[in-house]
Design a protein around this motif. Sequence first.
Motif, PDB file in Angstrom:
ATOM      1  N   LEU A   1      27.587   3.784  -0.200  1.00  0.00           N
ATOM      2  CA  LEU A   1      28.811   3.325   0.462  1.00  0.00           C
ATOM      3  C   LEU A   1      30.046   3.576  -0.401  1.00  0.00           C
ATOM      4  CD1 LEU A   1      27.541  -0.010   2.032  1.00  0.00           C
ATOM      5  CD2 LEU A   1      28.443   1.963   3.287  1.00  0.00           C
ATOM      6  N   GLY A   2      29.860   3.820  -1.697  1.00  0.00           N
ATOM      7  CA  GLY A   2      30.994   4.097  -2.567  1.00  0.00           C
ATOM      8  C   GLY A   2      31.480   5.533  -2.500  1.00  0.00           C
ATOM      9  N   ASN A   3      30.722   6.418  -1.859  1.00  0.00           N
ATOM     10  CA  ASN A   3      31.146   7.817  -1.740  1.00  0.00           C
ATOM     11  C   ASN A   3      32.228   7.906  -0.672  1.00  0.00           C
ATOM     12  OD1 ASN A   3      31.398  10.601  -1.210  1.00  0.00           O
ATOM     13  ND2 ASN A   3      29.260  10.970  -1.744  1.00  0.00           N
ATOM     14  N   PRO A   4      33.442   8.362  -1.023  1.00  0.00           N
ATOM     15  CA  PRO A   4      34.531   8.380  -0.040  1.00  0.00           C
ATOM     16  C   PRO A   4      34.265   9.275   1.159  1.00  0.00           C
ATOM     17  CG  PRO A   4      35.155   9.588  -2.033  1.00  0.00           C
ATOM     18  CD  PRO A   4      33.882   8.872  -2.343  1.00  0.00           C
ATOM     19  N   PHE A   5      33.318  10.194   1.048  1.00  0.00           N
ATOM     20  CA  PHE A   5      33.006  11.052   2.188  1.00  0.00           C
ATOM     21  C   PHE A   5      32.405  10.268   3.348  1.00  0.00           C
ATOM     22  CE2 PHE A   5      29.459  13.236   4.321  1.00  0.00           C
ATOM     23  CZ  PHE A   5      30.211  14.048   5.154  1.00  0.00           C
ATOM     24  N   ILE A   6      31.712   9.154   3.044  1.00  0.00           N
ATOM     25  CA  ILE A   6      30.952   8.483   4.099  1.00  0.00           C
ATOM     26  C   ILE A   6      31.852   7.743   5.076  1.00  0.00           C
ATOM     27  CG2 ILE A   6      30.506   6.213   3.069  1.00  0.00           C
ATOM     28  CD1 ILE A   6      27.973   8.565   4.819  1.00  0.00           C
ATOM     29  N   ALA A   7      33.075   7.378   4.667  1.00  0.00           N
ATOM     30  CA  ALA A   7      33.950   6.586   5.546  1.00  0.00           C
ATOM     31  C   ALA A   7      34.247   7.287   6.871  1.00  0.00           C
ATOM     32  CB  ALA A   7      35.240   6.225   4.817  1.00  0.00           C
TER      33      ALA A   7
ATOM     34  N   ASN B   1      33.488  18.846   0.595  1.00  0.00           N
ATOM     35  CA  ASN B   1      33.592  17.714   1.521  1.00  0.00           C
ATOM     36  C   ASN B   1      35.022  17.510   2.010  1.00  0.00           C
ATOM     37  OD1 ASN B   1      30.872  17.109   1.387  1.00  0.00           O
ATOM     38  ND2 ASN B   1      31.116  15.332   0.058  1.00  0.00           N
ATOM     39  N   ASP B   2      36.033  17.795   1.175  1.00  0.00           N
ATOM     40  CA  ASP B   2      37.433  17.522   1.506  1.00  0.00           C
ATOM     41  C   ASP B   2      37.644  16.039   1.777  1.00  0.00           C
ATOM     42  OD1 ASP B   2      40.123  18.184   1.807  1.00  0.00           O
ATOM     43  OD2 ASP B   2      39.942  18.513   3.957  1.00  0.00           O
ATOM     44  N   THR B   3      37.268  15.204   0.805  1.00  0.00           N
ATOM     45  CA  THR B   3      37.545  13.775   0.896  1.00  0.00           C
ATOM     46  C   THR B   3      39.045  13.534   0.733  1.00  0.00           C
ATOM     47  OG1 THR B   3      37.018  13.590  -1.455  1.00  0.00           O
ATOM     48  CG2 THR B   3      35.281  13.032   0.102  1.00  0.00           C
ATOM     49  N   GLN B   4      39.470  12.348   1.089  1.00  0.00           N
ATOM     50  CA  GLN B   4      40.900  12.053   1.198  1.00  0.00           C
ATOM     51  C   GLN B   4      41.673  12.286  -0.099  1.00  0.00           C
ATOM     52  OE1 GLN B   4      41.713   8.114   2.608  1.00  0.00           O
ATOM     53  NE2 GLN B   4      43.828   8.553   3.098  1.00  0.00           N
ATOM     54  N   MET B   5      41.050  12.040  -1.248  1.00  0.00           N
ATOM     55  CA  MET B   5      41.774  12.110  -2.517  1.00  0.00           C
ATOM     56  C   MET B   5      41.945  13.529  -3.040  1.00  0.00           C
ATOM     57  SD  MET B   5      42.826   9.162  -3.177  1.00  0.00           S
ATOM     58  CE  MET B   5      43.446   9.527  -4.817  1.00  0.00           C
ATOM     59  N   THR B   6      41.323  14.523  -2.423  1.00  0.00           N
ATOM     60  CA  THR B   6      41.372  15.873  -2.989  1.00  0.00           C
ATOM     61  C   THR B   6      42.787  16.439  -3.055  1.00  0.00           C
ATOM     62  OG1 THR B   6      40.816  16.734  -0.786  1.00  0.00           O
ATOM     63  CG2 THR B   6      39.014  16.508  -2.367  1.00  0.00           C
ATOM     64  N   ARG B   7      43.635  16.064  -2.125  1.00  0.00           N
ATOM     65  CA  ARG B   7      44.995  16.606  -2.134  1.00  0.00           C
ATOM     66  C   ARG B   7      45.908  15.877  -3.116  1.00  0.00           C
ATOM     67  NH1 ARG B   7      46.759  17.467   2.897  1.00  0.00           N
ATOM     68  NH2 ARG B   7      44.641  17.392   3.695  1.00  0.00           N
ATOM     69  N   TYR B   8      45.395  14.773  -3.710  1.00  0.00           N
ATOM     70  CA  TYR B   8      46.243  13.971  -4.599  1.00  0.00           C
ATOM     71  C   TYR B   8      45.843  14.063  -6.066  1.00  0.00           C
ATOM     72  CZ  TYR B   8      47.487  12.011  -0.092  1.00  0.00           C
ATOM     73  OH  TYR B   8      47.896  11.864   1.213  1.00  0.00           O
TER      74      TYR B   8
END
Length: 345
Positions: free
Chosen positions: A73-79, A278-285
Motif C-alpha cells: 500500500l506504500g507504493n504510490p503506483f497502487i493508488a 510506472n509514471d507515478t505522480q512524483m516523477t515530474r517533481y
Amino acid sequence: MAKVTLKDVARQAGVHVSTVSRALDPQKSQLVGDSTRARVRAAAVELGYQGDAIASGLRRGRTNTFAIVVADLGNPFIAPVLRGIENGLGGRGVMPLVAETQDDSERMEQVMHAVLGRRVDAVITTAARHGDEQLLRRIARQVPLVLAVRHLPDSGLSAIVHDDERGGRLAAEHLVSAGHRRIAQLCGPVNVSSFQERTAGFRSYLELRSIVSLEPPERAAFPTLQEGQRLMSRLLDSLHEPPTAVFAHNDLMAFGALDVLKERGLSCPEDVAVMGYNDTQMTRYTAPPLTTIRLPGYELGRLAADAATMLIEAGGGATPKLTLPPVLVPRASTMDWSGSARRPD
C-alpha cells in the motif's frame, strides 16, 4: 432512535411493502412505475431509510463485497489502480475490501483465507508472485479471481496487465537513441512477471544493437526505494567505470538510484541518465524530473473491476488476458548529451 424499516417507507409512500422492496432494489426497480418509484425513493430519503446491503446480498447468494489484495500500500503506483477499481465498482453497489500482502507469499495465503471467510463475491489481486500459482488456482476454484498488473503466464487465470516486455524495449530504445552505450538496468524481483518481462524486453533490444546490459550481481528482493539504493550502490561498486544511463524497473527504485548518485557526487543526467517505470505522480517533481514508462493504473484497475464482474455474471470460467500498451514519458533525467531534452513532458 428506532431504525426506519420498509414498512415505515411503505406507510409514508402509501404503497405495499413489496412495492417498496422492488422500487429500492437496483435490479428490480424497473418493475415499478416511474411515478411510484419516485414517490417511494422520496419517502425513503425523507425518513432516512438505510437498506441492509448484507441481508439483501445474501438473499441473492452474494455479499456485494470484492477483496482487493495488493502487495504494498506504500507504493504510490497502487493508488490510481485502487481508484480505478473503486470507480469501476461504484455504480454496481459493491464495496471493496482492501488487504496488503507486503509482497510475502505466506501473508498472501493468510489474506486469501481471511477474505474467503468473509464470503466475498470476487477477488482482484495485484500481488501475485510465481510461487503463489497453486494457491491462486485454488482460490479461483472457489470465487472469481482476476490478476491485475502482475500475472502468472500459462496459468489460465484471468489477467489485466501491462505489456511490460514492450515497455522494457521502449526504455532501451530511448536510451540508445540518446547516444548511450554503457547502459545498466536495476532489475525487480525475479519471481514477478512484470519485472521478468521488463528485463527480457530491455535486454533483447540492447542485444539487437550489440550492447551488453550492465547489471549488479543480484536483483531486488522487493521493488522499493531502499532496494533501488542498494542495487545502485552495488552496480557502481562492481564497475571500473559507471554506466552513462540506468533503467530502474519502477519509479521507486529509480528514486533510490538518484539518491545514490547524489551521495557519490555524480550528476543526473550529465554523468548518469536515469529512467524508471510506472509514471507515478512524483516523477515530474524530482530533480531532475524522471523519464519513465507510463503504466495506465487507473484504466487497468477499472478493467479489472469489469473483468471480475463479468466472471460473476458468467458463473465462473475465465476472461481472456488483456494487455495494455506502454507509453514512453521522456523528461530531463535522460537529457541527451547534446544538452537538449528529448520530447520534454
